[in-house]
Design an enzyme around this catalytic site. Structure first.
Site, short mmCIF file in Angstrom:
data_model
loop_
_atom_site.label_atom_id
_atom_site.label_comp_id
_atom_site.label_asym_id
_atom_site.label_seq_id
_atom_site.Cartn_x
_atom_site.Cartn_y
_atom_site.Cartn_z
N TYR A 12 46.80 48.25 47.64
CA TYR A 12 45.87 47.13 47.43
C TYR A 12 45.38 46.58 48.77
O TYR A 12 44.18 46.43 49.01
CB TYR A 12 46.57 46.03 46.64
CG TYR A 12 45.80 44.74 46.52
CD1 TYR A 12 44.71 44.63 45.66
CD2 TYR A 12 46.16 43.61 47.25
CE1 TYR A 12 44.00 43.44 45.53
CE2 TYR A 12 45.47 42.42 47.14
CZ TYR A 12 44.38 42.34 46.28
OH TYR A 12 43.68 41.16 46.17
N ILE A 40 44.73 33.55 43.05
CA ILE A 40 43.79 32.78 42.24
C ILE A 40 44.50 32.36 40.95
O ILE A 40 45.30 33.12 40.38
CB ILE A 40 42.52 33.61 41.92
CG1 ILE A 40 41.84 34.06 43.23
CG2 ILE A 40 41.54 32.79 41.09
CD1 ILE A 40 40.63 34.98 43.02
N LYS A 82 41.63 46.38 50.44
CA LYS A 82 40.98 45.10 50.76
C LYS A 82 40.74 44.99 52.27
O LYS A 82 39.75 44.37 52.69
CB LYS A 82 41.83 43.94 50.25
CG LYS A 82 41.78 43.76 48.73
CD LYS A 82 40.39 43.37 48.25
CE LYS A 82 40.38 42.91 46.79
NZ LYS A 82 39.01 42.61 46.32
N1 NAP Z 1 43.44 37.25 41.06
C1 NAP Z 1 43.90 37.03 42.29
O1 NAP Z 1 44.94 36.39 42.51
C2 NAP Z 1 43.14 37.59 43.46
C3 NAP Z 1 43.57 37.33 44.78
C4 NAP Z 1 42.85 37.85 45.84
C5 NAP Z 1 41.70 38.60 45.59
N2 NAP Z 1 41.33 38.83 44.29
C6 NAP Z 1 40.12 39.62 44.05
O2 NAP Z 1 39.18 38.80 43.37
C7 NAP Z 1 38.37 39.62 42.52
C8 NAP Z 1 38.36 39.05 41.09
O3 NAP Z 1 39.66 38.92 40.61
P1 NAP Z 1 39.90 38.49 39.09
O4 NAP Z 1 41.29 37.99 39.03
O5 NAP Z 1 38.78 37.66 38.61
O6 NAP Z 1 39.87 39.94 38.39
P2 NAP Z 1 39.37 40.36 36.92
O7 NAP Z 1 39.42 39.22 35.97
O8 NAP Z 1 40.14 41.61 36.59
O9 NAP Z 1 37.84 40.75 37.15
C9 NAP Z 1 37.43 41.90 37.83
C10 NAP Z 1 36.30 42.53 37.06
O10 NAP Z 1 35.83 43.69 37.79
C11 NAP Z 1 35.59 44.71 36.84
N3 NAP Z 1 35.61 46.04 37.45
C12 NAP Z 1 36.68 46.72 37.94
N4 NAP Z 1 36.30 47.94 38.37
C13 NAP Z 1 34.97 48.03 38.15
C14 NAP Z 1 34.01 49.05 38.35
N5 NAP Z 1 34.34 50.25 38.86
N6 NAP Z 1 32.73 48.82 38.01
C15 NAP Z 1 32.37 47.62 37.47
N7 NAP Z 1 33.23 46.62 37.25
C16 NAP Z 1 34.53 46.82 37.57
C17 NAP Z 1 36.72 44.54 35.84
O11 NAP Z 1 36.44 45.23 34.65
P3 NAP Z 1 37.70 45.77 33.76
O12 NAP Z 1 38.56 44.58 33.47
O13 NAP Z 1 37.04 46.35 32.55
O14 NAP Z 1 38.39 46.77 34.64
C18 NAP Z 1 36.73 43.03 35.67
O15 NAP Z 1 35.79 42.59 34.69
C19 NAP Z 1 38.94 41.03 42.63
O16 NAP Z 1 38.20 41.76 43.59
C20 NAP Z 1 40.35 40.80 43.12
O17 NAP Z 1 40.89 41.91 43.81
C21 NAP Z 1 41.99 38.34 43.23
#
Ligand code: NAP
Length: 223
Positions: free
Chosen positions: A141, A174, A145
Site C-alpha cells: 500500500y 479517515i 501511495k
Molecule cells: N480510508 C482511509 O483511512 C484512508 C487513509 C488514507 C488514504 N486513503 C485513500 O483515500 C481514498 C478514498 O478512500 P475511501 O476510504 O473513501 O475508499 P472507498 O470508500 O473504498 O472508495 C474508493 C472508491 O474507488 C473505487 N475504485 C477502486 N478501484 C477503481 C478503479 N480501478 N476504477 C474506478 N474506481 C475504482 C472503489 O470502487 P470499488 O469499491 O467498487 O472497488 C470505491 O468506490 C483512497 O485512495 C484511499 O487509499 C484512505
C-alpha cells in the site's frame, strides 16, 4: 463555477467530496468502477469505468467534457488498501495496490490533461500519511501511495507555468464505516473526517491556492 471530475466518486470520501464541491457551485462528474447508483445528487455519475483502462477513461472524460462543457479540476480519489507482509506472500497484493492507487491516478491525470491545459485547472491526488514512514505490512500500500506522491511532485514540475497545478493530500486514518468496523477499539477522536478532507481538497482546487503546486499535505487532526 467549474467542472470537476471526482474519481472513486461512489466511495466514502468520493461521495463527500462530490457533495461538497456541488454545494460550492461546481458541476461535478463522479467516476467509479462500480455501477452508477440510482440517485446521486446533482452530479453526473458515470459508473462501470475502470480507471486503470486508458481507453475507458479517455471515453469517460470526453463524455464529461461534452455533457458538462469542460474539465477544470480533477480529484483522484479512487484507490484502496491492503495489509500484507512481504514474507510468505506473493506479488498479487503489490500488483493490486499499484493498479488501484497509482495506475488509476496516472491514467486519470493523463486523460484529463488535454482538457485542463485548455484554460488551466488543478489536480488533487489522495496519497497517504502512512506512506511516509510505513509500518510492518504496509509495504504494498505504502509503496503505491509513495508512487502517488512522486506522480504529484513530478507532474507539478512538468506543468509548471502551464496553468495546471498538482497537489496531494495525505490522510492519516479517515473516519469511515470500514475503518470503524476494522478497528472497533480504536480512539476515533483523532481520525480525519471526510468533510474536513473535502474542505482542503476544495481549497486546493480553488484559485485561492494559486501559489501551491507540487505539495504533499498531511491531513491529521491537530488535537
Ligand atoms: N480510508 C482511509 O483511512 C484512508 C487513509 C488514507 C488514504 N486513503 C485513500 O483515500 C481514498 C478514498 O478512500 P475511501 O476510504 O473513501 O475508499 P472507498 O470508500 O473504498 O472508495 C474508493 C472508491 O474507488 C473505487 N475504485 C477502486 N478501484 C477503481 C478503479 N480501478 N476504477 C474506478 N474506481 C475504482 C472503489 O470502487 P470499488 O469499491 O467498487 O472497488 C470505491 O468506490 C483512497 O485512495 C484511499 O487509499 C484512505
Amino acid at each position: 463555477m467549474s467542472v470537476v471530475i471526482v474519481t472513486g466518486g461512489f466511495g466514502v470520501l468520493g461521495r463527500v467530496v462530490a457533495a461538497d464541491l456541488t454545494k460550492r457551485g461546481h458541476k461535478v462528474a463522479a467516476v467509479d468502477v462500480a455501477p452508477a447508483p440510482g440517485e446521486y445528487g446533482n452530479a453526473l455519475a458515470l459508473g462501470g469505468v475502470d480507471l486503470t483502462d486508458e481507453t475507458a477513461v479517455k471515453a469517460a472524460y470526453a463524455t464529461v467534457a461534452e455533457r458538462l462543457g469542460s474539465v477544470d479540476g480533477l480529484v483522484n480519489i479512487a484507490g484502496g488498501f491492503i495489509w500484507g507482509l512481504v514474507e510468505g506472500n506473493g506479488l498479487a497484493g503489490w500488483d493490486k495496490m499499484f493498479r488501484m492507487n497509482l495506475r488509476t491516478a496516472a491514467t486519470s491525470s493523463s486523460a484529463a490533461l488535454p482538457y485542463l491545459l485548455r484554460q488551466g485547472g488543478a489536480i488533487v491526488n489522495i496519497g497517504a500519511f502512512g506512506a511516509i514512514r510505513p509500518g510492518a505490512g504496509m509495504a504494498p500500500y505504502a509503496a503505491s501511495k509513495a508512487g502517488v506522491h512522486a506522480l504529484t511532485e513530478s507532474l507539478a514540475e512538468e506543468l509548471r507555468g502551464k496553468g495546471v497545478r498538482v497537489n496531494a493530500v495525505l490522510p492519516t486514518i479517515i473516519d469511515t464505516p470500514t475503518n470503524r468496523a476494522d478497528m472497533p477499539d480504536a480512539d476515533t477522536a483523532g481520525w480525519v473526517r471526510p468533510e474536513s478532507a473535502a474542505k482542503v481538497i476544495a481549497f486546493l482546487l480553488s484559485s485561492e491556492a494559486g501559489a501551491i503546486t507540487g505539495a504533499t499535505i498531511p491531513l491529521s487532526l491537530a488535537g
